[in-house]
Design a protein around this motif. Sequence first.
Motif, short mmCIF file in Angstrom:
data_model
loop_
_atom_site.label_atom_id
_atom_site.label_comp_id
_atom_site.label_asym_id
_atom_site.label_seq_id
_atom_site.Cartn_x
_atom_site.Cartn_y
_atom_site.Cartn_z
N TRP A 1 -3.54 -10.15 -5.14
CA TRP A 1 -3.85 -9.57 -6.45
C TRP A 1 -5.00 -8.57 -6.37
CZ3 TRP A 1 0.45 -11.28 -7.75
CH2 TRP A 1 0.85 -12.58 -7.45
N GLY A 2 -5.46 -8.27 -5.16
CA GLY A 2 -6.55 -7.31 -4.99
C GLY A 2 -6.02 -5.95 -4.58
N SER A 3 -6.90 -5.12 -4.06
CA SER A 3 -6.55 -3.78 -3.59
C SER A 3 -7.44 -3.47 -2.39
CB SER A 3 -6.77 -2.74 -4.69
OG SER A 3 -8.15 -2.68 -5.04
N PHE A 4 -7.15 -2.36 -1.72
CA PHE A 4 -7.97 -1.98 -0.57
C PHE A 4 -9.40 -1.69 -1.00
CE2 PHE A 4 -9.38 1.46 2.46
CZ PHE A 4 -9.64 0.59 3.52
N ASP A 5 -9.55 -1.01 -2.13
CA ASP A 5 -10.90 -0.72 -2.62
C ASP A 5 -11.62 -2.01 -2.99
OD1 ASP A 5 -10.60 1.99 -2.28
OD2 ASP A 5 -9.88 2.34 -4.33
N GLU B 1 -1.33 -8.04 5.60
CA GLU B 1 -0.21 -7.78 4.68
C GLU B 1 0.73 -8.97 4.54
OE1 GLU B 1 3.59 -4.85 3.87
OE2 GLU B 1 2.12 -4.25 5.38
N GLN B 2 1.05 -9.66 5.63
CA GLN B 2 1.95 -10.81 5.50
C GLN B 2 1.37 -11.85 4.55
OE1 GLN B 2 3.30 -12.79 9.13
NE2 GLN B 2 3.51 -14.71 7.98
N GLY B 3 0.08 -12.08 4.63
CA GLY B 3 -0.56 -13.03 3.73
C GLY B 3 -0.47 -12.58 2.28
N ARG B 4 -0.64 -11.26 2.05
CA ARG B 4 -0.54 -10.73 0.68
C ARG B 4 0.90 -10.85 0.17
NH1 ARG B 4 -3.41 -6.62 3.09
NH2 ARG B 4 -1.75 -5.07 2.83
N GLN B 5 1.86 -10.53 1.03
CA GLN B 5 3.25 -10.62 0.61
C GLN B 5 3.65 -12.07 0.31
OE1 GLN B 5 5.05 -8.17 -0.17
NE2 GLN B 5 4.41 -6.37 0.99
N PHE B 6 3.16 -13.00 1.13
CA PHE B 6 3.44 -14.42 0.87
C PHE B 6 2.83 -14.85 -0.46
CE2 PHE B 6 1.46 -18.67 1.05
CZ PHE B 6 2.60 -19.46 0.98
N GLY B 7 1.58 -14.48 -0.69
CA GLY B 7 0.92 -14.86 -1.94
C GLY B 7 1.63 -14.30 -3.15
N TRP B 8 2.07 -13.03 -3.04
CA TRP B 8 2.77 -12.41 -4.17
C TRP B 8 4.11 -13.10 -4.40
CZ3 TRP B 8 7.33 -10.40 -5.62
CH2 TRP B 8 7.35 -9.66 -6.81
N GLY C 1 0.80 -1.22 0.00
CA GLY C 1 0.00 0.00 0.00
C GLY C 1 0.83 1.27 0.00
N ALA C 2 2.18 1.14 -0.10
CA ALA C 2 3.04 2.32 -0.07
C ALA C 2 2.89 3.16 -1.32
CB ALA C 2 4.50 1.90 0.11
N VAL C 3 2.68 2.52 -2.46
CA VAL C 3 2.44 3.23 -3.72
C VAL C 3 1.30 2.55 -4.45
CG1 VAL C 3 4.85 3.99 -3.96
CG2 VAL C 3 4.11 1.85 -5.03
N GLU C 4 0.74 3.24 -5.42
CA GLU C 4 -0.34 2.68 -6.22
C GLU C 4 0.23 2.11 -7.51
OE1 GLU C 4 -4.52 4.09 -8.39
OE2 GLU C 4 -3.46 5.44 -7.00
N GLY C 5 -0.26 0.95 -7.91
CA GLY C 5 0.22 0.31 -9.13
C GLY C 5 -0.08 1.10 -10.37
N ALA D 1 -4.50 -3.96 6.74
CA ALA D 1 -3.09 -3.94 7.14
C ALA D 1 -2.71 -5.24 7.85
CB ALA D 1 -2.82 -2.74 8.04
N ALA D 2 -3.65 -5.81 8.61
CA ALA D 2 -3.38 -7.05 9.33
C ALA D 2 -3.11 -8.22 8.39
CB ALA D 2 -4.54 -7.39 10.25
#
Length: 608
Positions: free
Chosen positions: A365-369, A395-402, A141-145, A392-393
């Motif tokens: 592969w999703g976003s906050f929206d 994030e580790q799951g998103r980073q692992f998936g990516w 979430g630090a920058v937008e794709g 935010a909670a």
Amino acid sequence: MSIPEPFTDVEIETADSGFYENYSVPIALISKAIMVGLVLWALVFPANANSTLGSLNSQLLEVFNSFYIVIVGFFFFFLAVVAIIPSTGRRIMGTPGEKPEFSNFSWFSMMFGAGLGVGLMVFATAEPLGLWGSNPVVVSGAVEGNTPEALQSAYRFTFLHYGFHAWAIYVVTGLSLAYYAYTRDMPLTIRSALTPLFGRFVNGIFGHVVDVLGVVATILGVSVTIGYGVSQFIDGLYAITGMQWIMDLGGEVPTPSKVGLISGLVVIMGLSIISAVSGVGRGVKYLSNLNLVLSIILLGTFVVFGSFVFAMTTYGTAMVDYVLHFLSLSFNAYGPLSAEAFAAALPAEAQAYAADLMGGATNAWGSFDGFKSGLEGAAAELDEATLAAAYAAGEQGRQFGWQAGWTTFYWAWWIAFSPFVGLFLARISKGRTVREFILGCVFAPALVCFAWMTVLGGTAIDLELAGAAEGAIIGASNTNKLFTTLSYMIDGGLLSMLNVMCVILIMTFLVTSADSGILVMNTIMSGGSQETGIKHRIIWGVILTAVIGALILAAGENNPMDALRNAMIIGALPFTMVMGLMCVSLAKALFRDSQRDKHSASSTQAAE
């Protein structure tokens, strides 16, 4: 005290006559049984094969994702230490005083030929564009794709996937094979690399298992490469001819249909098998020599008509950013996020809805929206701050998936491909020093990959940033992004000519890759012999075709490469462990050989 001589008596029993003359029957039969079993499973029970491979891949990644990341980081730093230490770095891969077999120019040219293959044709634009839209910095979430702010991190991970780590994987295998073959006159096969650790055990069943793992990894790695290449080949044919029967036009964007993929596969593998049978290999070699020229023409077209200044600026800043983050890129590994850990990290008012929130919050592969819009019921009524904390909670799951979907996939692919490229690098490097081999084969090809990715990929990104492409390149399939970029960069007769040239490039890359992959598999099965029988090349050509075709047919309609990808990642895991043992074995061999040299020198001085 004298140091015992190293064990070099590797004996791979081969048949004296019959169909398997000069081949190891156990290695050949076990390898064929595994591949034929995979093909039959995928053809008879396609849904079961696809779902089982996907499920097994997911389970293995949950356990071994961090292992893949850390061991590849270890490979690079292991090679760096070997190159830096004077006694190991200056050791010649051959007899003392032996000169290199090829000139520096020819050596570098052949390395570039190995690097500028199907993978770079497919991912030259797809990789930077894909990472521009989704990378760990975007996921956090630090920058937008797909924004100018995401460009730096996009190329940070592009360079990671095609840079020093990738080539270090190849060089670990190549150096291990070359060192024992040229300094100890041992067979050019996988088991030889483990003799310092296991000695005579490599002559039995253990050695057969090691070589079979090399064959299985190679055929699955080559299968994924050819699968992606055939998909791009079909996209190119569609761009030239407009033939609709080879494409699936029912989705948002045209993609190669399974009929088109199988047809293209049969054509490519048919040409490869014919070249092996009829001796047309010389013609294929002549065409493969043209690949470098055609690649330079393609690169030159992007330099002249593309966004060269933007690309070079990106190259410079990306290189600095890549070096600054090199250590974290090497070892920053993620594990899966458990439901308990996710729930514990939620605000108190959201904990009752943990099950409803977790899926969206951990979707890489999703976003906050997208996370907010996907909620239903009471969870959707939570206030913005609580939803932001829940996202935010995860994030580790998103980073692992990516990481599992991008970096680990690449590491597994390069590892599966390493017997192929490693054997090639070993064959062209006799007479080189260990340091020369490491520096030349890790850094030079990586720098070419960086330039290729920034010139072609940077042009595609610049077209999107300028609004000229209006999302068309981003929206195209991965294998069609190159042709879509060309269509927005130039037009008319030049576009048609370049499309034809790209299709020829892809076709010759594919045919020569298939031929070379089959040769490597036969080399391993024949106990290191570089002369292999034509009939066995035909059989393995047919098996390779059947493996790719069966797994494409078994996969879902929307993702025809999924089954191939999953099988490759699973098949690469055992060979990853073999490569780890190769490093330990090579370290022992280099250390003991240095000790022998010192003892020999001291004995000579004493005698004098």
